[in-house]
Design an enzyme around this catalytic site. Structure first.
Site, mmCIF file in Angstrom:
data_model
loop_
_atom_site.group_PDB
_atom_site.id
_atom_site.type_symbol
_atom_site.label_atom_id
_atom_site.label_comp_id
_atom_site.label_asym_id
_atom_site.label_seq_id
_atom_site.Cartn_x
_atom_site.Cartn_y
_atom_site.Cartn_z
ATOM 1 N N ASP A 1 0.499 -1.269 -0.226
ATOM 2 C CA ASP A 1 0.249 -0.294 0.210
ATOM 3 C C ASP A 1 0.922 1.533 0.319
ATOM 4 O O ASP A 1 2.014 1.279 0.538
ATOM 5 C CB ASP A 1 -1.294 -0.363 1.242
ATOM 6 C CG ASP A 1 -1.913 1.434 1.306
ATOM 7 O OD1 ASP A 1 -2.501 1.666 0.282
ATOM 8 O OD2 ASP A 1 -2.052 1.821 2.145
ATOM 9 N N SER A 2 0.341 2.240 -0.661
ATOM 10 C CA SER A 2 1.028 3.380 -0.263
ATOM 11 C C SER A 2 1.289 4.113 1.338
ATOM 12 O O SER A 2 2.188 4.478 1.713
ATOM 13 C CB SER A 2 0.350 4.796 -0.333
ATOM 14 O OG SER A 2 -1.430 4.739 -0.397
ATOM 15 N N TYR B 1 -0.822 8.219 -1.883
ATOM 16 C CA TYR B 1 -0.584 8.202 -3.508
ATOM 17 C C TYR B 1 -1.771 9.321 -4.040
ATOM 18 O O TYR B 1 -1.855 8.916 -5.735
ATOM 19 C CB TYR B 1 -0.611 6.897 -3.642
ATOM 20 C CG TYR B 1 1.096 5.983 -3.574
ATOM 21 C CD1 TYR B 1 1.802 6.869 -2.897
ATOM 22 C CD2 TYR B 1 0.622 4.900 -3.939
ATOM 23 C CE1 TYR B 1 2.743 5.878 -3.009
ATOM 24 C CE2 TYR B 1 2.071 4.282 -4.170
ATOM 25 C CZ TYR B 1 3.239 4.943 -2.934
ATOM 26 O OH TYR B 1 4.196 4.218 -3.044
ATOM 27 N N GLY B 2 -3.105 9.233 -2.821
ATOM 28 C CA GLY B 2 -3.868 9.947 -4.036
ATOM 29 C C GLY B 2 -4.332 10.917 -4.614
ATOM 30 O O GLY B 2 -5.257 11.071 -5.950
ATOM 31 N N CYS C 1 -4.231 -1.509 -1.503
ATOM 32 C CA CYS C 1 -4.890 -0.019 -1.889
ATOM 33 C C CYS C 1 -5.860 0.138 -3.081
ATOM 34 O O CYS C 1 -5.671 -0.241 -4.572
ATOM 35 C CB CYS C 1 -3.421 0.484 -2.536
ATOM 36 S SG CYS C 1 -3.952 2.478 -2.607
ATOM 37 N N THR D 1 -6.926 2.620 -4.550
ATOM 38 C CA THR D 1 -5.578 3.954 -6.020
ATOM 39 C C THR D 1 -4.720 3.176 -7.043
ATOM 40 O O THR D 1 -4.852 2.653 -8.232
ATOM 41 C CB THR D 1 -4.949 4.698 -5.522
ATOM 42 O OG1 THR D 1 -6.092 5.482 -4.686
ATOM 43 C CG2 THR D 1 -4.347 6.190 -6.375
ATOM 44 N N CYS E 1 -11.634 2.801 -0.226
ATOM 45 C CA CYS E 1 -10.106 3.591 0.179
ATOM 46 C C CYS E 1 -9.013 2.251 1.699
ATOM 47 O O CYS E 1 -10.477 2.364 2.402
ATOM 48 C CB CYS E 1 -9.907 4.948 0.862
ATOM 49 S SG CYS E 1 -8.447 4.760 1.643
ATOM 50 N N THR E 2 -8.716 1.828 1.547
ATOM 51 C CA THR E 2 -7.998 0.809 2.991
ATOM 52 C C THR E 2 -7.749 1.636 3.670
ATOM 53 O O THR E 2 -7.447 1.345 5.077
ATOM 54 C CB THR E 2 -6.885 -0.283 2.369
ATOM 55 O OG1 THR E 2 -6.199 0.952 1.859
ATOM 56 C CG2 THR E 2 -6.995 -1.148 0.879
ATOM 57 N N HIS E 3 -7.477 2.670 4.144
ATOM 58 C CA HIS E 3 -7.367 3.398 4.998
ATOM 59 C C HIS E 3 -8.403 3.764 5.882
ATOM 60 O O HIS E 3 -8.615 4.314 6.928
ATOM 61 C CB HIS E 3 -6.509 4.828 4.986
ATOM 62 C CG HIS E 3 -5.309 5.683 4.837
ATOM 63 N ND1 HIS E 3 -4.544 4.112 3.158
ATOM 64 C CD2 HIS E 3 -4.255 5.290 5.336
ATOM 65 C CE1 HIS E 3 -4.034 4.755 3.100
ATOM 66 N NE2 HIS E 3 -2.918 5.649 4.707
#
Length: 267
Positions: A11-12, A43-44, A74, A76, A184-186
């Site tokens: 992931d970012s 990154y988005g 991720c 994105t 979004c995985t966040h």
């Protein structure tokens, strides 16, 4: 490749830890190497050229660790196309599920919200997938650029985060959505707060389980699924190791994890 090789997850930043949590729960015998590019997150808001360059470095680094599969945790990055990201590597690459089937099952009114980064929302990929599955669905995509920096910054109890949640929830409530995708995985880090703001009438969907199911199916098809032994999780990041350890503790059992800083230019 063989069963004993680890699975790579990338992931970012720290968001992909929410997917790693699901993978580790479903695949307790597997070893995992997680890479979060915390030095260059988010990154988005970056250009596609920049993003492709960054993810190429991460995949090459994981290839050097002899992974048997990579899960792109991720949304994105998934929007760029997993086949184009794989390059010449032989291992399978699994991207994030768009969750369209889960959303349509959860939504009685067929009014569905999707929250994600600006880049992901700009691709309209989730909207297209939902409408392809059900042309009668009403889809309300919403970019939420404030969330990732606040989550990466551990601002879970801050007034700023609560203000951002209220800001983004307002148009979703106005639209009358009854199902919402965390695109979004966040965002699973703040799932409970989002659910509290939106109310019990909105079903919040995390596509991590559907993503994990895809990864498992690929491993089974290739004869690479481990069924014995206790797996370990190696959490790697490119900056802010102590912060990553704290955030990982929200998702993963500490006794199963080790942590280290890496430099992507060093294979």
């Amino acid at each position: 490749m063989n069963k004993q090789q680890p699975i790579g997850v990338l992931d970012s930043g720290v968001g992909g830890l929410s997917v790693l949590k699901c993978l580790h729960q479903l695949l307790p015998h597997e070893d995992f190497i997680y890479v979060g590019d915390t030095a260059r997150t988010p990154y988005g808001t970056r250009t596609e050229k920049e993003i492709r360059g960054f993810v190429g470095e991460i995949i090459d680094w994981l290839a050097a660790q002899s992974v048997k599969q990579i899960v792109i945790a991720c949304n994105t990055l998934t929007m760029l196309g997993v086949d184009s990201l794989r390059g010449e590597h032989e291992f399978s690459v699994v991207g994030m599920s768009k969750g369209e089937e889960l959303l349509l099952q959860a939504s009685k009114k067929k009014k569905i919200g999707v929250i994600a980064t600006q880049f992901t929302i700009g691709t309209e990929a989730h909207k297209r997938a939902l409408l392809a599955a059900d042309p009668a669905a009403e889809v309300y995509p919403l970019a939420c650029p404030r969330f990732v920096p606040l989550i990466e910054g551990e601002q879970f109890d801050s007034a700023e985060l609560q203000d951002a949640i209220a800001e983004y929830a307002a148009p979703l409530r106005k639209a009358g959505v009854d199902a919402l995708l965390l695109g979004c995985t966040h965002f699973p880090f703040i799932r409970e707060q989002l659910e509290a703001e939106l109310g019990a009438g909105v079903k919040v969907i995390d596509p991590a389980a559907a993503t994990s199911a895809k990864a498992i199916a690929e491993l089974e098809a290739e004869g690479l699924l481990r069924t014995e032994g206790a797996g370990r999780v190696d959490v790697c990041c490119t900056a802010d190791l102590a912060r990553v350890e704290r955030l990982a503790a929200r998702m993963l059992p500490a006794q199963d994890c080790s942590f280290r800083l890496i430099e992507l230019s060093k294979k």
